[in-house]
Scaffold this motif. Structure first.
Motif, mmCIF file in Angstrom:
data_model
loop_
_atom_site.group_PDB
_atom_site.id
_atom_site.type_symbol
_atom_site.label_atom_id
_atom_site.label_comp_id
_atom_site.label_asym_id
_atom_site.label_seq_id
_atom_site.Cartn_x
_atom_site.Cartn_y
_atom_site.Cartn_z
ATOM 1 N N TRP A 147 49.083 43.801 -19.689
ATOM 2 C CA TRP A 147 48.002 44.778 -19.685
ATOM 3 C C TRP A 147 47.734 45.158 -18.230
ATOM 4 N N TYR A 173 43.003 51.461 -19.801
ATOM 5 C CA TYR A 173 43.792 50.252 -19.961
ATOM 6 C C TYR A 173 45.106 50.590 -20.670
ATOM 7 N N TYR A 174 46.187 50.054 -20.119
ATOM 8 C CA TYR A 174 47.523 50.305 -20.635
ATOM 9 C C TYR A 174 48.209 48.990 -20.992
ATOM 10 N N CYS A 175 48.968 49.006 -22.072
ATOM 11 C CA CYS A 175 49.852 47.877 -22.343
ATOM 12 C C CYS A 175 51.279 48.306 -22.015
ATOM 13 N N ALA A 176 52.106 47.316 -21.735
ATOM 14 C CA ALA A 176 53.484 47.583 -21.357
ATOM 15 C C ALA A 176 54.347 46.403 -21.775
ATOM 16 N N CYS A 189 47.325 46.566 -28.979
ATOM 17 C CA CYS A 189 48.500 47.364 -28.617
ATOM 18 C C CYS A 189 49.567 47.098 -29.674
ATOM 19 N N ARG A 229 45.427 48.298 -15.779
ATOM 20 C CA ARG A 229 44.321 49.245 -15.844
ATOM 21 C C ARG A 229 44.325 50.127 -14.603
ATOM 22 N N ARG A 252 46.888 51.812 -10.171
ATOM 23 C CA ARG A 252 47.003 50.956 -11.340
ATOM 24 C C ARG A 252 47.079 49.493 -10.891
ATOM 25 N N GLN A 259 49.954 54.926 -24.074
ATOM 26 C CA GLN A 259 49.291 56.112 -23.531
ATOM 27 C C GLN A 259 47.942 55.778 -22.882
ATOM 28 N N GLY A 260 47.456 54.582 -23.130
ATOM 29 C CA GLY A 260 46.215 54.145 -22.519
ATOM 30 C C GLY A 260 45.010 54.329 -23.421
ATOM 31 N N TRP A 288 55.585 51.886 -21.830
ATOM 32 C CA TRP A 288 54.131 51.919 -21.663
ATOM 33 C C TRP A 288 53.472 52.662 -22.809
ATOM 34 N N GLU A 308 47.863 51.875 -27.880
ATOM 35 C CA GLU A 308 46.649 51.093 -27.627
ATOM 36 C C GLU A 308 45.496 51.637 -28.442
#
Length: 125
Positions: free
Chosen positions: A36, A94-97, A22, A38, A45, A117-118, A115, A6
């Motif tokens: 996404w 914020y994380y993407c996965a 991402c 958070r 989360r 790392q944010g 995932w 990200e």
């Protein structure tokens, strides 16, 4: 090994905008749904948005509807989160996965395979 990276986070004033990106190292990126999430300090989360492999289906958490837009560019193996009208309560990491299917479980973080790392988003009042 699939890697997600990200970028785009930062500090912004309330009412401002940010665009998160991402980048995914998965060769079959275009076949997978993306989400996404958070996590704010001291909170669990939470789901923010998701997009189908084609981009034809999107879904948002109620508090971000009309302000955030998720999109993807399969040629670049990248998913985006455009965030407008930011509020202090949007402050979070914020994380993407990525996930292999898009179904009724796609708002559950525990159903995602890989995932990033944010990236930190901080909205000041």
């Amino acid at each position: 090994q699939v890697q997600l990276v990200e970028s785009g986070g930062g500090l912004v004033q309330a009412g401002g905008s940010l665009r998160l990106s991402c980048a995914v190292s998965r060769r079959t990126f275009s076949r997978y749904a993306m989400g996404w999430f958070r996590q704010a300090p001291g909170k669990e989360r939470e789901f923010v948005a998701l997009i189908s492999w084609s981009g034809g289906t999107t879904y948002y958490e109620d508090s971000v509807k009309g302000r955030f837009t998720i999109s993807r560019d399969n040629a670049k193996n990248t998913v985006y989160l455009q965030m407008n009208s930011l509020k202090p309560e949007d402050t979070a990491v914020y994380y993407c996965a990525t996930r292999g299917v898009l179904d009724s479980n796609s708002m559950r973080g525990d159903r995602y395979d890989y995932w990033g790392q944010g990236t930190q988003v901080t909205v000041s009042s």
